[in-house]
Design an enzyme around this catalytic site. Structure first.
Site, PDB file in Angstrom:
ATOM      1  N   LYS A  22       0.850  -1.206   0.000  1.00  0.00           N
ATOM      2  CA  LYS A  22       0.000   0.000   0.000  1.00  0.00           C
ATOM      3  C   LYS A  22       0.877   1.244   0.000  1.00  0.00           C
ATOM      4  O   LYS A  22       0.649   2.173  -0.778  1.00  0.00           O
ATOM      5  CB  LYS A  22      -0.874   0.002   1.242  1.00  0.00           C
ATOM      6  CG  LYS A  22      -1.506   1.349   1.571  1.00  0.00           C
ATOM      7  CD  LYS A  22      -2.340   1.358   2.815  1.00  0.00           C
ATOM      8  CE  LYS A  22      -1.589   1.556   4.083  1.00  0.00           C
ATOM      9  NZ  LYS A  22      -1.267   2.955   4.431  1.00  0.00           N
ATOM     10  N   ASN A  23       1.895   1.272   0.837  1.00  0.00           N
ATOM     11  CA  ASN A  23       2.692   2.494   1.003  1.00  0.00           C
ATOM     12  C   ASN A  23       3.641   2.750  -0.150  1.00  0.00           C
ATOM     13  O   ASN A  23       4.142   3.857  -0.307  1.00  0.00           O
ATOM     14  CB  ASN A  23       3.438   2.469   2.345  1.00  0.00           C
ATOM     15  CG  ASN A  23       2.477   2.636   3.504  1.00  0.00           C
ATOM     16  OD1 ASN A  23       1.290   2.919   3.307  1.00  0.00           O
ATOM     17  ND2 ASN A  23       2.957   2.427   4.710  1.00  0.00           N
ATOM     18  N   ARG A  92      -4.868  10.894   4.440  1.00  0.00           N
ATOM     19  CA  ARG A  92      -3.885  11.964   4.472  1.00  0.00           C
ATOM     20  C   ARG A  92      -2.742  11.711   3.485  1.00  0.00           C
ATOM     21  O   ARG A  92      -2.030  12.617   3.089  1.00  0.00           O
ATOM     22  CB  ARG A  92      -3.347  12.205   5.863  1.00  0.00           C
ATOM     23  CG  ARG A  92      -2.740  11.011   6.528  1.00  0.00           C
ATOM     24  CD  ARG A  92      -2.074  11.437   7.781  1.00  0.00           C
ATOM     25  NE  ARG A  92      -1.232  12.584   7.548  1.00  0.00           N
ATOM     26  CZ  ARG A  92      -0.058  12.537   6.912  1.00  0.00           C
ATOM     27  NH1 ARG A  92       0.369  11.390   6.417  1.00  0.00           N
ATOM     28  NH2 ARG A  92       0.660  13.621   6.749  1.00  0.00           N
ATOM     29  N   CYS A 116      -4.248  12.576  12.688  1.00  0.00           N
ATOM     30  CA  CYS A 116      -4.989  11.308  12.654  1.00  0.00           C
ATOM     31  C   CYS A 116      -4.729  10.610  13.989  1.00  0.00           C
ATOM     32  O   CYS A 116      -4.113  11.167  14.885  1.00  0.00           O
ATOM     33  CB  CYS A 116      -4.519  10.442  11.487  1.00  0.00           C
ATOM     34  SG  CYS A 116      -2.860   9.826  11.727  1.00  0.00           S
ATOM     35  N   ARG A 121       0.162  15.166  12.051  1.00  0.00           N
ATOM     36  CA  ARG A 121       0.837  14.743  10.817  1.00  0.00           C
ATOM     37  C   ARG A 121       1.219  15.994  10.023  1.00  0.00           C
ATOM     38  O   ARG A 121       0.620  16.311   9.032  1.00  0.00           O
ATOM     39  CB  ARG A 121      -0.056  13.815   9.995  1.00  0.00           C
ATOM     40  CG  ARG A 121      -0.572  12.601  10.758  1.00  0.00           C
ATOM     41  CD  ARG A 121       0.500  11.632  11.211  1.00  0.00           C
ATOM     42  NE  ARG A 121       1.170  10.983  10.096  1.00  0.00           N
ATOM     43  CZ  ARG A 121       0.722   9.865   9.511  1.00  0.00           C
ATOM     44  NH1 ARG A 121      -0.418   9.339   9.915  1.00  0.00           N
ATOM     45  NH2 ARG A 121       1.372   9.319   8.513  1.00  0.00           N
ATOM     46  N   ASP A 317       5.437   0.958  11.816  1.00  0.00           N
ATOM     47  CA  ASP A 317       4.173   0.336  11.397  1.00  0.00           C
ATOM     48  C   ASP A 317       4.019  -1.086  11.901  1.00  0.00           C
ATOM     49  O   ASP A 317       2.956  -1.688  11.721  1.00  0.00           O
ATOM     50  CB  ASP A 317       4.056   0.345   9.863  1.00  0.00           C
ATOM     51  CG  ASP A 317       3.902   1.750   9.341  1.00  0.00           C
ATOM     52  OD1 ASP A 317       4.025   1.938   8.123  1.00  0.00           O
ATOM     53  OD2 ASP A 317       3.690   2.669  10.160  1.00  0.00           O
ATOM     54  N   ARG A 409      -8.255  -0.462   5.391  1.00  0.00           N
ATOM     55  CA  ARG A 409      -7.456   0.522   4.674  1.00  0.00           C
ATOM     56  C   ARG A 409      -6.133  -0.070   4.227  1.00  0.00           C
ATOM     57  O   ARG A 409      -5.562   0.341   3.237  1.00  0.00           O
ATOM     58  CB  ARG A 409      -7.180   1.733   5.575  1.00  0.00           C
ATOM     59  CG  ARG A 409      -8.422   2.463   6.000  1.00  0.00           C
ATOM     60  CD  ARG A 409      -8.083   3.739   6.707  1.00  0.00           C
ATOM     61  NE  ARG A 409      -7.092   4.475   5.924  1.00  0.00           N
ATOM     62  CZ  ARG A 409      -6.501   5.577   6.370  1.00  0.00           C
ATOM     63  NH1 ARG A 409      -6.760   6.041   7.554  1.00  0.00           N
ATOM     64  NH2 ARG A 409      -5.628   6.221   5.620  1.00  0.00           N
TER      65      ARG A 409
END
Ligand code: EPZ
Length: 437
Positions: A22-23, A92, A116, A121, A317, A409
């Site tokens: 995802k990132n 974001r 968040c 952030r 993470d 997500r």
């Protein structure tokens, strides 16, 4: 809203394949704004955040088509330049369209993403980096407005030290590196983020015709070119998804084989799990970013001291997931969060399951217990949710994790993957819960 109902105690056994990251995917998709030629990305995961980014890019004039070999992006209408609050507030990471849009269209307006669940952030480093390329930056009723020096002009290469009090910025590096590819002259980014996702983005940009050197190191040098063209790129595997499954196997005394594992991006995690007494075996690492590994759980998880750091350090993470694992260690561990010092919303929820956690500012002392006890808990952010699911898989009895939209997500139908490995987990509508509890 959905919830997960988990009956703990089943060991995870079998084999899973890691999805695309995802990132990595989010800035790769934003790179389509740097050209009017088609960019095809293979291995984009099917996640809520990806859906949001697709919606945003379509609003910014990018056509997106499902192709047999991946998603094809092509900016056909370059007149738009405004990433609206309604989309940005849901994700974001939308901020990563700022640099590409500025570089190609000469102007970009992106709603300030705001904070968040894991903390403030700020985007001050992004803006400082774009100013170093000659951009005019202003705030206008909650939006960031950036313009190239002259109307429709080009950015110009510059030097920027791109780190703040918590170290480098991943998406800030992505934004400045992307923008610099079309600037006039050479750009030096000092103290750049070294994350594998930045390296993956540099690979795509170079395939599109950019001249980037040093991605993956603290100093990235970009020689600007007039324009970028078409490319086809496969997204790297999701190291956080892989790390989450590694810990799930360890916590449930499982025996899990993970395919397409970005092992070369997980060496800090591997080291910490080995020190926690987890049995880790490399089956095949002919491609160290698509390796096959085997993770067997242990009856005696050893205490470990963890400090999160920018890559190649232990990833923030995976901090929440590691805390769930160490909650069952035979001794006291400590976890210090150096990237997002408030990233501890999972502490209260894990404590509801019997974990013995003592927070002292950016550090949590984890006093291991023999077993966790299932309980109703609330997900709060993406990785905290994963930590609660892992705890539920290992706990005695039933755990109900509410608000799993947070999980959707970043994990593709996590319950389906876990159930295929023997976990007793199902997704229900929250309104069904009173009948279950
Ligand atoms: C990326 O966020 C990831 N998101 C995050 O993953 C990850 O936790 C984070 O990098 C750190 O590794 C994506 O890639 C989409 P940062 P990013 O800018 O780039 C401070 C997940 O769970 N900072 O590297 O937004 C910031 O507050 C998500 O998948 C400034 O001070 O993070 C933080 O303390 C969560 N000013 C630190 O730097 C800035 O302008 C690192 O943030 C920017 C950041």
């Amino acid at each position: 809203m959905d919830a997960f109902v988990i009956q703990g105690g089943n060991p995870l056994r079998g084999e899973i394949k890691v999805n695309g990251s995802k990132n990595a995917a989010l800035p790769l998709m934003a790179a389509a704004l740097l050209t009017n030629q088609p960019v095809t990305l293979e291995g984009i995961p099917r996640l809520a955040d990806i859906g949001n980014m697709r919606r945003l890019l379509i609003e910014l004039g990018v056509d997106i088509e499902e192709q047999p070999d991946g998603l094809r992006f092509q900016a056909t209408d370059e007149s738009a330049s405004h990433a609206r609050y309604e989309i940005v507030r849901t994700m974001r990471a939308s901020i990563c369209v700022l640099g590409p849009m500025l570089a190609r269209r000469g102007i970009a307006r992106v709603s300030l993403p705001g904070g968040c669940a894991i903390g403030d952030r700020p985007v001050d480093l992004h803006l400082r980096g774009l100013e170093a390329l000659g951009a005019e930056v202003s705030l206008d009723s909650g939006d960031i407005l950036v313009k190239a020096p002259a109307p429709g002009g080009r950015l110009r290469g510059g030097r920027v030290f791109l780190a703040g009090p918590f170290g480098p910025t991943v998406l800030g590096t992505a934004n400045v590196m992307s923008a610099a590819t079309l600037a006039e002259g050479v750009t030096i980014i000092e103290c750049a983020a070294c994350e594998p996702e930045v390296v993956d983005l540099a690979r795509l940009l170079n395939a599109m015709g950019a001249h980037i050197r040093g991605a993956g190191t603290p100093r990235i040098v970009i020689e600007g070119v007039k324009e970028l063209g078409t490319a086809h790129h496969r997204v790297i595997g999701d190291r956080i998804e892989a790390g989450t499954y590694m810990m799930a196997s360890a916590m449930t005394r499982g025996d899990l084989t993970i395919r397409d594992c970005p092992l070369d991006a997980l060496l800090a995690t591997w080291d910490h799990l080995e020190r926690a007494g987890v049995a880790l075996t490399v089956i095949d690492e002919s491609d160290p970013m698509r390796a096959s590994i085997r993770i067997r759980g242990t009856d005696a998880i050893q205490p470990v001291h963890v400090t999160t750091n920018p890559h190649p350090g232990f990833p923030t993470d995976l901090q929440a997931q590691m805390m769930a694992l160490l909650s069952m260690a035979s001794g006291n561990s400590s976890i210090t969060e150096r990237i997002f010092p408030d990233r501890f919303l999972h502490v209260a929820e894990l404590s509801r399951m019997g974990a013995r956690l003592f927070r002292q500012g950016p550090t949590v002392i984890v006093s291991g217990v023999r077993e966790l006890i299932g309980a109703p808990v609330m997900a709060s952010d993406l990785r905290a949710s994963a930590s609660l699911v892992l705890a539920g898989l290992a706990a005695k009895g039933q755990t109900i994790v509410r608000r799993v939209y947070h999980l959707d997500r970043g994990y593709e139908r996590m319950e389906t993957g876990l159930a295929s490995l023997g976990a007793d987990i199902r997704r229900v509508r929250e309104e069904e819960l009173p009948l279950i509890e």
